[in-house]
Design an enzyme around this catalytic site. Structure first.
Site, PDB file in Angstrom:
ATOM      1  N   LYS A 161       0.835  -1.206   0.000  1.00  8.94           N
ATOM      2  CA  LYS A 161       0.000   0.000   0.000  1.00  8.94           C
ATOM      3  C   LYS A 161       0.875   1.263   0.000  1.00  8.94           C
ATOM      4  O   LYS A 161       0.695   2.151  -0.828  1.00  8.94           O
ATOM      5  CB  LYS A 161      -0.940   0.003   1.217  1.00  8.94           C
ATOM      6  CG  LYS A 161      -1.845  -1.219   1.277  1.00  8.94           C
ATOM      7  CD  LYS A 161      -2.789  -1.195   2.469  1.00  8.94           C
ATOM      8  CE  LYS A 161      -2.122  -1.255   3.828  1.00  8.94           C
ATOM      9  NZ  LYS A 161      -1.376  -2.511   4.084  1.00  8.94           N
ATOM     10  N   ARG A 180      -9.639  -0.116   9.137  1.00  4.77           N
ATOM     11  CA  ARG A 180      -9.181  -1.479   9.393  1.00  4.77           C
ATOM     12  C   ARG A 180     -10.225  -2.302  10.125  1.00  4.77           C
ATOM     13  O   ARG A 180     -10.007  -3.483  10.370  1.00  4.77           O
ATOM     14  CB  ARG A 180      -7.915  -1.428  10.253  1.00  4.77           C
ATOM     15  CG  ARG A 180      -6.613  -1.749   9.499  1.00  4.77           C
ATOM     16  CD  ARG A 180      -5.517  -1.522  10.504  1.00  4.77           C
ATOM     17  NE  ARG A 180      -4.258  -2.123  10.230  1.00  4.77           N
ATOM     18  CZ  ARG A 180      -3.207  -1.475   9.744  1.00  4.77           C
ATOM     19  NH1 ARG A 180      -3.317  -0.236   9.335  1.00  4.77           N
ATOM     20  NH2 ARG A 180      -2.045  -2.078   9.648  1.00  4.77           N
ATOM     21  N   ARG A 235       0.008  -9.720  13.271  1.00  8.66           N
ATOM     22  CA  ARG A 235      -0.627  -8.672  12.455  1.00  8.66           C
ATOM     23  C   ARG A 235      -1.433  -9.294  11.322  1.00  8.66           C
ATOM     24  O   ARG A 235      -2.496  -8.792  10.965  1.00  8.66           O
ATOM     25  CB  ARG A 235       0.437  -7.711  11.910  1.00  8.66           C
ATOM     26  CG  ARG A 235       1.020  -6.822  13.003  1.00  8.66           C
ATOM     27  CD  ARG A 235       2.320  -6.176  12.585  1.00  8.66           C
ATOM     28  NE  ARG A 235       2.173  -5.268  11.478  1.00  8.66           N
ATOM     29  CZ  ARG A 235       3.166  -4.948  10.651  1.00  8.66           C
ATOM     30  NH1 ARG A 235       4.372  -5.463  10.821  1.00  8.66           N
ATOM     31  NH2 ARG A 235       2.961  -4.106   9.670  1.00  8.66           N
ATOM     32  N   ARG A 273      11.317  -1.596  11.027  1.00  8.21           N
ATOM     33  CA  ARG A 273      10.310  -1.429  12.063  1.00  8.21           C
ATOM     34  C   ARG A 273      10.341  -2.590  13.047  1.00  8.21           C
ATOM     35  O   ARG A 273      10.458  -3.743  12.645  1.00  8.21           O
ATOM     36  CB  ARG A 273       8.923  -1.345  11.415  1.00  8.21           C
ATOM     37  CG  ARG A 273       8.625   0.025  10.869  1.00  8.21           C
ATOM     38  CD  ARG A 273       7.391   0.053  10.012  1.00  8.21           C
ATOM     39  NE  ARG A 273       6.214  -0.604  10.579  1.00  8.21           N
ATOM     40  CZ  ARG A 273       5.025  -0.636   9.983  1.00  8.21           C
ATOM     41  NH1 ARG A 273       4.868  -0.057   8.810  1.00  8.21           N
ATOM     42  NH2 ARG A 273       4.006  -1.246  10.546  1.00  8.21           N
ATOM     43  N   ARG A 282      11.806  -5.359   4.806  1.00  7.30           N
ATOM     44  CA  ARG A 282      11.393  -3.953   4.610  1.00  7.30           C
ATOM     45  C   ARG A 282      12.273  -2.981   5.405  1.00  7.30           C
ATOM     46  O   ARG A 282      12.603  -3.218   6.561  1.00  7.30           O
ATOM     47  CB  ARG A 282       9.933  -3.785   5.042  1.00  7.30           C
ATOM     48  CG  ARG A 282       9.495  -2.328   5.068  1.00  7.30           C
ATOM     49  CD  ARG A 282       8.013  -2.179   4.997  1.00  7.30           C
ATOM     50  NE  ARG A 282       7.321  -2.517   6.221  1.00  7.30           N
ATOM     51  CZ  ARG A 282       6.005  -2.405   6.383  1.00  7.30           C
ATOM     52  NH1 ARG A 282       5.251  -1.960   5.405  1.00  7.30           N
ATOM     53  NH2 ARG A 282       5.451  -2.733   7.537  1.00  7.30           N
TER      54      ARG A 282
END
Ligand code: ADP
Ligand code: AMP
Length: 217
Positions: free
Chosen positions: A13, A88, A171, A160, A127
């Protein structure tokens, strides 16, 4: 135009958002970025959010809804917003619809980027994010030009804490149980567009443009 980008954590996203906001002439509003910015300033909101983010859980609806609705009251959002990571939950989706309706506006389209669970875990574990502008990179699929530095603003890249495999699994569980129902919500409203997110970044961009029927500049 108001568009929601839907997808599991790691679906791409944030990666797609920058070019898409330019193309649509709208503002990028990412709830996760807003929480991380609040945390970097050590605000009460940031510290509260951290306690949930660290566990991979959702920040409570009341707090999240208030933060996002406050953000979209700012004048730069008047021409439209690309929502990323919000809504969400069904309550968030309904609160957003109610709020937009007050101004005679609505969500025009929801783009659901679908990616296999195996690919999501790989993407999140590789990431890197810019500390300043939050642009995402990936060690393999989207490396920065200069190691450790953001191509856009030169900021420092970091991994992160919630991209650790254990938190990622939580998650993803939360996504499938709490967020997936809003795919149906937008489908029932005739607003849902599905995109195969298992392709390369450029192919996904092209698929989104084609679904939204917008041309690249
Ligand atoms: P989200 O905002 O949905 O959580 P990101 O945009 O941050 O996801 O992307 C997650 C990771 O996957 C990043 O490291 C990004 O560089 C990488 N990525 C994004 N899209 C693709 C893609 N189509 N193919 C491979 N890697 C991708
Ligand atoms: P993201 O950057 O979108 O991956 O979000 C990181 C974390 O921020 C999530 O795991 C949640 O803890 C929190 N968060 C972001 N957006 C929301 C939201 N819309 N509702 C609840 N929590 C959120």
């Amino acid at each position: 135009m108001n568009v929601v980008l839907l997808g599991a954590p790691g679906a791409g996203k944030g990666t797609q958002a920058t070019a898409l906001t330019k193309l649509l002439g709208v503002v990028h509003v990412a709830s996760g970025d807003l929480f991380r910015r609040a945390l970097s300033k050590n605000t009460e909101l940031g510290l509260l959010a951290k306690s949930y983010m660290d566990k991979g859980e959702l920040v409570p609806d009341e707090v999240t809804i208030e933060m996002v609705l406050e953000r979209i009251r700012e004048p730069d959002c008047a021409a439209g917003v690309l929502f990323d990571g919000f809504p969400r939950t069904l309550s968030q989706a309904e609160a957003l619809d109610d709020r937009l309706a007050v101004e005679g506006k609505a969500i025009d389209k929801a783009v659901y980027i679908e990616v296999s669970e195996e690919a999501l875990v790989k993407r999140l574990s590789g990431r890197w994010i810019c500390r300043d502008c939050q642009t995402p990179y990936h060690a393999e699929s989207s490396p920065p030009r200069v190691s450790g530095r953001c191509d856009v603003c030169g900021g420092e890249l970091y991994q992160r804490a919630d991209d650790r495999e254990e938190t990622v699994r939580e998650r993803l569980k939360v996504f499938f149980s709490q967020t997936l129902p809003i795919v149906d919500y937008y489908e029932r409203q005739g607003k849902l567009l599905r995109v195969d997110g298992n392709q390369g970044i450029d192919e996904v961009s092209a698929a989104i443009r084609s679904q939204l029927q917008v041309e690249s500049a």
